[in-house]
Scaffold this active site. Sequence first.
Site, PDB file in Angstrom:
ATOM      1  N   ASP A 126       5.304  -7.844   1.357  1.00  0.00           N
ATOM      2  CA  ASP A 126       4.655  -6.552   1.179  1.00  0.00           C
ATOM      3  C   ASP A 126       3.273  -6.629   1.819  1.00  0.00           C
ATOM      4  O   ASP A 126       2.652  -7.697   1.860  1.00  0.00           O
ATOM      5  CB  ASP A 126       4.523  -6.227  -0.320  1.00  0.00           C
ATOM      6  CG  ASP A 126       5.852  -5.803  -0.928  1.00  0.00           C
ATOM      7  OD1 ASP A 126       6.858  -5.748  -0.193  1.00  0.00           O
ATOM      8  OD2 ASP A 126       5.881  -5.524  -2.145  1.00  0.00           O
ATOM      9  N   ASP A 164       0.543  -5.468   0.726  1.00  0.00           N
ATOM     10  CA  ASP A 164      -0.584  -5.474  -0.216  1.00  0.00           C
ATOM     11  C   ASP A 164      -0.678  -6.757  -1.030  1.00  0.00           C
ATOM     12  O   ASP A 164      -1.413  -6.811  -2.017  1.00  0.00           O
ATOM     13  CB  ASP A 164      -0.501  -4.251  -1.142  1.00  0.00           C
ATOM     14  CG  ASP A 164       0.848  -4.132  -1.825  1.00  0.00           C
ATOM     15  OD1 ASP A 164       1.593  -5.134  -1.873  1.00  0.00           O
ATOM     16  OD2 ASP A 164       1.163  -3.023  -2.315  1.00  0.00           O
ATOM     17  N   TRP A 182      11.777   3.818  -4.046  1.00  0.00           N
ATOM     18  CA  TRP A 182      11.246   2.597  -4.675  1.00  0.00           C
ATOM     19  C   TRP A 182      12.262   1.919  -5.612  1.00  0.00           C
ATOM     20  O   TRP A 182      12.891   2.589  -6.425  1.00  0.00           O
ATOM     21  CB  TRP A 182       9.971   2.953  -5.448  1.00  0.00           C
ATOM     22  CG  TRP A 182       9.319   1.750  -6.088  1.00  0.00           C
ATOM     23  CD1 TRP A 182       8.364   0.960  -5.541  1.00  0.00           C
ATOM     24  CD2 TRP A 182       9.602   1.232  -7.383  1.00  0.00           C
ATOM     25  NE1 TRP A 182       8.033  -0.044  -6.408  1.00  0.00           N
ATOM     26  CE2 TRP A 182       8.774   0.098  -7.554  1.00  0.00           C
ATOM     27  CE3 TRP A 182      10.487   1.600  -8.417  1.00  0.00           C
ATOM     28  CZ2 TRP A 182       8.798  -0.669  -8.714  1.00  0.00           C
ATOM     29  CZ3 TRP A 182      10.502   0.823  -9.571  1.00  0.00           C
ATOM     30  CH2 TRP A 182       9.655  -0.290  -9.709  1.00  0.00           C
ATOM     31  N   GLU A 230      16.112  -2.820  -4.507  1.00  0.00           N
ATOM     32  CA  GLU A 230      16.561  -3.600  -3.337  1.00  0.00           C
ATOM     33  C   GLU A 230      16.286  -5.091  -3.527  1.00  0.00           C
ATOM     34  O   GLU A 230      17.095  -5.934  -3.111  1.00  0.00           O
ATOM     35  CB  GLU A 230      15.913  -3.061  -2.051  1.00  0.00           C
ATOM     36  CG  GLU A 230      14.536  -3.587  -1.683  1.00  0.00           C
ATOM     37  CD  GLU A 230      13.425  -3.187  -2.648  1.00  0.00           C
ATOM     38  OE1 GLU A 230      13.631  -2.273  -3.459  1.00  0.00           O
ATOM     39  OE2 GLU A 230      12.351  -3.813  -2.599  1.00  0.00           O
ATOM     40  N   ASP A 231      15.191  -5.442  -4.213  1.00  0.00           N
ATOM     41  CA  ASP A 231      14.900  -6.875  -4.422  1.00  0.00           C
ATOM     42  C   ASP A 231      15.914  -7.508  -5.379  1.00  0.00           C
ATOM     43  O   ASP A 231      16.295  -8.670  -5.210  1.00  0.00           O
ATOM     44  CB  ASP A 231      13.453  -7.089  -4.890  1.00  0.00           C
ATOM     45  CG  ASP A 231      13.046  -6.132  -6.007  1.00  0.00           C
ATOM     46  OD1 ASP A 231      13.880  -5.301  -6.441  1.00  0.00           O
ATOM     47  OD2 ASP A 231      11.880  -6.219  -6.453  1.00  0.00           O
ATOM     48  N   MET A 281      -2.395  -8.311  -5.777  1.00  0.00           N
ATOM     49  CA  MET A 281      -1.917  -7.105  -5.110  1.00  0.00           C
ATOM     50  C   MET A 281      -3.059  -6.111  -5.053  1.00  0.00           C
ATOM     51  O   MET A 281      -3.746  -5.886  -6.056  1.00  0.00           O
ATOM     52  CB  MET A 281      -0.727  -6.490  -5.848  1.00  0.00           C
ATOM     53  CG  MET A 281      -0.008  -5.441  -4.989  1.00  0.00           C
ATOM     54  SD  MET A 281       1.238  -4.485  -5.866  1.00  0.00           S
ATOM     55  CE  MET A 281       0.198  -3.247  -6.635  1.00  0.00           C
ATOM     56  N   HIS A 331      -3.014   0.254  -5.935  1.00  0.00           N
ATOM     57  CA  HIS A 331      -2.695   1.500  -5.227  1.00  0.00           C
ATOM     58  C   HIS A 331      -1.842   2.380  -6.116  1.00  0.00           C
ATOM     59  O   HIS A 331      -1.230   1.905  -7.088  1.00  0.00           O
ATOM     60  CB  HIS A 331      -1.943   1.207  -3.927  1.00  0.00           C
ATOM     61  CG  HIS A 331      -0.611   0.524  -4.131  1.00  0.00           C
ATOM     62  ND1 HIS A 331       0.543   1.220  -4.425  1.00  0.00           N
ATOM     63  CD2 HIS A 331      -0.260  -0.790  -4.117  1.00  0.00           C
ATOM     64  CE1 HIS A 331       1.540   0.375  -4.553  1.00  0.00           C
ATOM     65  NE2 HIS A 331       1.074  -0.863  -4.381  1.00  0.00           N
ATOM     66  N   ARG A 387       1.431   5.217  -6.325  1.00  0.00           N
ATOM     67  CA  ARG A 387       2.749   5.337  -5.677  1.00  0.00           C
ATOM     68  C   ARG A 387       2.629   6.207  -4.427  1.00  0.00           C
ATOM     69  O   ARG A 387       2.022   7.275  -4.465  1.00  0.00           O
ATOM     70  CB  ARG A 387       3.744   5.960  -6.662  1.00  0.00           C
ATOM     71  CG  ARG A 387       5.147   6.057  -6.125  1.00  0.00           C
ATOM     72  CD  ARG A 387       5.984   4.789  -6.272  1.00  0.00           C
ATOM     73  NE  ARG A 387       6.239   4.447  -7.657  1.00  0.00           N
ATOM     74  CZ  ARG A 387       6.147   3.189  -8.128  1.00  0.00           C
ATOM     75  NH1 ARG A 387       5.818   2.207  -7.326  1.00  0.00           N
ATOM     76  NH2 ARG A 387       6.397   2.936  -9.385  1.00  0.00           N
TER      77      ARG A 387
HETATM   78  N1  UDP Z   1       5.231   0.449   1.772  1.00  0.00           N
HETATM   79  C1  UDP Z   1       4.473   1.071   2.756  1.00  0.00           C
HETATM   80  N2  UDP Z   1       4.300   2.418   2.747  1.00  0.00           N
HETATM   81  C2  UDP Z   1       4.841   3.190   1.771  1.00  0.00           C
HETATM   82  C3  UDP Z   1       5.593   2.560   0.769  1.00  0.00           C
HETATM   83  C4  UDP Z   1       5.756   1.201   0.782  1.00  0.00           C
HETATM   84  O1  UDP Z   1       3.942   0.409   3.644  1.00  0.00           O
HETATM   85  O2  UDP Z   1       4.649   4.405   1.820  1.00  0.00           O
HETATM   86  C5  UDP Z   1       5.494  -0.989   1.852  1.00  0.00           C
HETATM   87  C6  UDP Z   1       4.272  -1.835   1.646  1.00  0.00           C
HETATM   88  O3  UDP Z   1       4.408  -3.028   2.374  1.00  0.00           O
HETATM   89  C7  UDP Z   1       4.338  -2.086   0.178  1.00  0.00           C
HETATM   90  C8  UDP Z   1       5.812  -2.317  -0.036  1.00  0.00           C
HETATM   91  O4  UDP Z   1       6.417  -1.391   0.851  1.00  0.00           O
HETATM   92  O5  UDP Z   1       3.558  -3.184  -0.215  1.00  0.00           O
HETATM   93  C9  UDP Z   1       6.304  -2.129  -1.462  1.00  0.00           C
HETATM   94  O6  UDP Z   1       5.907  -0.850  -1.947  1.00  0.00           O
HETATM   95  P1  UDP Z   1       4.910  -0.728  -3.187  1.00  0.00           P
HETATM   96  O7  UDP Z   1       3.672  -1.476  -2.854  1.00  0.00           O
HETATM   97  O8  UDP Z   1       4.723   0.711  -3.507  1.00  0.00           O
HETATM   98  O9  UDP Z   1       5.709  -1.450  -4.335  1.00  0.00           O
HETATM   99  P2  UDP Z   1       5.093  -2.137  -5.658  1.00  0.00           P
HETATM  100  O10 UDP Z   1       3.620  -2.073  -5.613  1.00  0.00           O
HETATM  101  O11 UDP Z   1       5.641  -1.367  -6.809  1.00  0.00           O
HETATM  102  O12 UDP Z   1       5.624  -3.523  -5.614  1.00  0.00           O
HETATM  103 MN    MN Z   2       2.351  -2.693  -3.976  1.00  0.00          MN
END
Ligand code: UDP
Ligand code: MN
Length: 363
Positions: free
Chosen positions: A212, A214, A274, A277-278, A304, A307, A309
Amino acid sequence: MKEPSLPGTSLQRACRLLVAFCALHLSATLLYYLAGSALGPPRSPEPPLRRPPPANASQLLSRQTPPTDARTRPRPRPQPVSPSPPLPLPPGPCPEPSPLLVGALHVEFSQPVNLEEVARINSEVKDGGRFAPKDCKALQKVAIIIPFRNREEHLKYWLYYLHPILQRQQLDYGVYVINQDGEEEFNRAKLLNIGFTEALKEYDYDCFVFSDVDLIPMDDRNTYKCYSQPRHLSVSMDKFGFRLPYNQYFGGVSALSKEQFTKINGFPNNYWGWGGEDDDIYNRLVFKGMGISRPDAVIGKCRMIRHSRDRKNEPNPERFDRIAHTRETMGSDGLNSLSYKVLRTDKYPLYTKITVDIGSPKS
Ligand code: UDP
Ligand code: MN
């Protein structure tokens, strides 16, 4: 009239004769010397070979040393001994663990990141975000795949923190940001499949780290490489109180070798939005008889970037139903059913950005 014969005349003649003889001798010696140096071996050593020496390197080496049989030389003459420079050998494998690691790292996101400065600091990173250690042969060739859309600020932090870490880990690596084009629902796993496929078109990678954008490791001993079992790297995230949220959790950052990835037919292409998939990926690994390898909770710490959603990445209501059927779907949904279109590829100094049309849930 006859000149009177002086007593010094014969002496003068004898002297002239002697001088002439000396001059003759000198020029003969000079001639002989010049002829000798023209036939002799070159004085300067051959330039060192740039390529690693071939199998018959010993022959090459012996050619540079003087022949032992003196009769083959025009004239034995003491030569200044110029030692032949050693041929550069191919670098040996990088030591494990890398001696450059420093351990725990301070990670925070308060200061803005200037990418030009990051590129300057990481001057060894080549265009497109490629790096390989110079002094040793990296143990693995790692493609780092980042699913992406509209997260420019997060990507800057990722590049700022990860490039120095990955270089200290002495990996031969490349960074691939797979950018989903358009406004459709986000599809993380499909972007990761595309990253695997596209990276392999560029280089013979043997390991794939899916991260990811972040997530930042807090310890450089958490090496971004592959293991004998699929590796889960983000095991101790700040947002989960530095613990695994559940035992089967495989989200965030993971590493699969080319063999491990192809064995499970890659990741699912049908998780839009969202979540889920994992867990599907985890199921695939287990159904193919693999286990999960993990670092300990200290080395596996990571942060992380906070952020909210994203738009078009709402929780997928179908996810529970889908992960209940991985066994039946994994053979037909994955690498073998992957279709997409590359719209453009941008080589930036610190990463390669591949923008793709991945279709929509209906297509
Ligand atoms: N992501 C992105 N743009 C989006 C949605 C998701 O780049 O609009 C990518 C990004 O790498 C992100 C990852 O998909 O870290 C997982 O999404 P998210 O961070 O929302 O999931 P969570 O924080 O719940 O693990
Ligand atoms: Mn994230």
